[in-house]
Design a protein around this motif. Structure first.
Motif, PDB file in Angstrom:
ATOM      1  N   LEU A  20       1.367  -6.555-113.427  1.00 29.48           N
ATOM      2  CA  LEU A  20       2.045  -5.264-113.442  1.00 29.48           C
ATOM      3  C   LEU A  20       1.103  -4.160-113.917  1.00 29.48           C
ATOM      4  N   THR A  21       0.334  -4.461-114.944  1.00 27.03           N
ATOM      5  CA  THR A  21      -0.630  -3.489-115.462  1.00 27.03           C
ATOM      6  C   THR A  21      -1.696  -3.165-114.425  1.00 27.03           C
ATOM      7  N   MET A  22      -2.201  -4.185-113.746  1.00 24.33           N
ATOM      8  CA  MET A  22      -3.208  -3.956-112.716  1.00 24.33           C
ATOM      9  C   MET A  22      -2.620  -3.181-111.534  1.00 24.33           C
ATOM     10  N   ALA A  23      -1.374  -3.482-111.176  1.00 25.57           N
ATOM     11  CA  ALA A  23      -0.722  -2.732-110.100  1.00 25.57           C
ATOM     12  C   ALA A  23      -0.598  -1.257-110.487  1.00 25.57           C
ATOM     13  N   ALA A  24      -0.239  -0.998-111.734  1.00 25.94           N
ATOM     14  CA  ALA A  24      -0.138   0.389-112.212  1.00 25.94           C
ATOM     15  C   ALA A  24      -1.504   1.072-112.191  1.00 25.94           C
ATOM     16  N   MET A  27      -2.332   1.821-108.615  1.00 29.89           N
ATOM     17  CA  MET A  27      -1.492   2.919-108.154  1.00 29.89           C
ATOM     18  C   MET A  27      -2.018   4.249-108.698  1.00 29.89           C
ATOM     19  N   ALA A  28      -2.453   4.259-109.945  1.00 30.36           N
ATOM     20  CA  ALA A  28      -3.019   5.477-110.539  1.00 30.36           C
ATOM     21  C   ALA A  28      -4.308   5.881-109.821  1.00 30.36           C
ATOM     22  N   MET A  29      -5.141   4.896-109.470  1.00 29.82           N
ATOM     23  CA  MET A  29      -6.364   5.214-108.721  1.00 29.82           C
ATOM     24  C   MET A  29      -6.014   5.769-107.342  1.00 29.82           C
ATOM     25  N   ASN A  30      -4.992   5.220-106.720  1.00 31.11           N
ATOM     26  CA  ASN A  30      -4.531   5.711-105.420  1.00 31.11           C
ATOM     27  C   ASN A  30      -4.085   7.168-105.538  1.00 31.11           C
ATOM     28  N   ILE A  31      -3.311   7.467-106.558  1.00 28.54           N
ATOM     29  CA  ILE A  31      -2.845   8.841-106.787  1.00 28.54           C
ATOM     30  C   ILE A  31      -4.026   9.771-107.051  1.00 28.54           C
ATOM     31  N   ALA A  32      -4.961   9.325-107.891  1.00 31.69           N
ATOM     32  CA  ALA A  32      -6.116  10.166-108.231  1.00 31.69           C
ATOM     33  C   ALA A  32      -6.965  10.461-106.999  1.00 31.69           C
ATOM     34  N   VAL A  51      -8.915   2.112-102.162  1.00 29.62           N
ATOM     35  CA  VAL A  51      -8.062   1.476-103.167  1.00 29.62           C
ATOM     36  C   VAL A  51      -6.918   0.714-102.503  1.00 29.62           C
ATOM     37  N   ILE A  52      -6.336   1.291-101.464  1.00 28.94           N
ATOM     38  CA  ILE A  52      -5.223   0.646-100.769  1.00 28.94           C
ATOM     39  C   ILE A  52      -5.673  -0.676-100.152  1.00 28.94           C
ATOM     40  N   CYS A  53      -6.811  -0.673 -99.472  1.00 24.52           N
ATOM     41  CA  CYS A  53      -7.312  -1.902 -98.843  1.00 24.52           C
ATOM     42  C   CYS A  53      -7.744  -2.926 -99.887  1.00 24.52           C
ATOM     43  N   LEU A  54      -8.386  -2.488-100.953  1.00 25.18           N
ATOM     44  CA  LEU A  54      -8.794  -3.422-102.003  1.00 25.18           C
ATOM     45  C   LEU A  54      -7.575  -4.037-102.686  1.00 25.18           C
ATOM     46  N   ALA A  55      -6.556  -3.239-102.942  1.00 28.74           N
ATOM     47  CA  ALA A  55      -5.321  -3.767-103.526  1.00 28.74           C
ATOM     48  C   ALA A  55      -4.684  -4.797-102.600  1.00 28.74           C
ATOM     49  N   ALA A  56      -4.726  -4.547-101.306  1.00 29.61           N
ATOM     50  CA  ALA A  56      -4.159  -5.489-100.341  1.00 29.61           C
ATOM     51  C   ALA A  56      -4.921  -6.810-100.342  1.00 29.61           C
ATOM     52  N   LEU A  57      -6.216  -6.762-100.640  1.00 27.15           N
ATOM     53  CA  LEU A  57      -7.008  -7.989-100.705  1.00 27.15           C
ATOM     54  C   LEU A  57      -6.735  -8.783-101.981  1.00 27.15           C
ATOM     55  N   LEU A  58      -6.283  -8.117-103.018  1.00 24.73           N
ATOM     56  CA  LEU A  58      -6.108  -8.776-104.317  1.00 24.73           C
ATOM     57  C   LEU A  58      -4.659  -9.160-104.627  1.00 24.73           C
ATOM     58  N   PHE A  59      -3.720  -8.326-104.247  1.00 24.11           N
ATOM     59  CA  PHE A  59      -2.324  -8.518-104.631  1.00 24.11           C
ATOM     60  C   PHE A  59      -1.545  -9.305-103.584  1.00 24.11           C
ATOM     61  N   THR A  60      -0.325  -9.689-103.955  1.00 22.04           N
ATOM     62  CA  THR A  60       0.599 -10.308-103.008  1.00 22.04           C
ATOM     63  C   THR A  60       1.086  -9.226-102.038  1.00 22.04           C
TER      64      THR A  60
END
Length: 180
Positions: A20-24, A27-32, A51-60
């Motif tokens: 949850l912390t990493m998702a937040a 998300m903050a990096m995406n907003i920034a 950030v969106i593509c990297l998050a997709a590679l790491l998260f569910t």
């Protein structure tokens, strides 16, 4: 009689709190990164796709959908609200699709599968923004002017997230600290 829910252990709680912390954080990096763009004809070029593509590679897939969609939505909401719903849907589907394709692969995360997933996400992003821009601004010509820059933005996200995932320690740190 109702069955009691099994209680979560401290380890499960820590892992979910870390995720949850990493998702937040993502998300903050995406907003920034949604807060500023490089001026191009027809608008701006944004680098939050990295950030969106990297998050997709790491998260569910579900986590990626929220990080990509809601992060981009909030970035637009705070800085340029006209396309915020286009960003919500497009980046949410983009990140969710990438993560879903990777999650469905058998035998691990091969480079070929990741490239294919990232390219599918790029097509979703370019298509979604082209259609969304034509609707929001009521002119298909405007979306055609911006099309080459949408493709460039998508490719920057693909190349940079691939590089970060395979050629830095991001993946190893993620595996060690988040996945356990």
């Amino acid at each position: 009689m109702m069955k009691a829910k099994p209680s979560t252990t401290a380890a499960e709680s820590i892992i979910s709190t870390k995720r949850l912390t990493m998702a937040a954080l993502f998300m903050a990096m995406n907003i920034a990164l949604s807060s500023f763009g490089i001026p191009v004809p027809g608008g701006h070029l944004y680098i939050n796709d990295i950030v969106i593509c990297l998050a997709a590679l790491l998260f569910t897939p579900k986590e990626a959908l929220f990080v990509g969609g809601i992060g981009a939505f909030l970035g637009d909401f705070f800085f340029y609200p006209a396309p915020m719903f286009v960003s919500l849907v497009t980046h949410g589907i983009q990140a969710g699709a990438i993560a879903y394709i990777i999650a469905r692969t058998k035998g691990g995360k091969s480079r070929g599968k990741i490239i294919m997933a990232l390219m599918v996400g790029a097509v979703i992003m370019v298509t979604g923004y082209s259609l969304g821009r034509a609707y929001v601004y009521s002119t298909p010509e405007y979306s055609l002017i911006k099309l080459p820059f949408e493709i460039l933005q998508a490719m920057i996200g693909v190349v940079c997230s691939y590089f970060l995932y395979f050629h830095t320690s991001v993946r190893d740190i993620w595996k060690k600290h988040i996945e356990g």
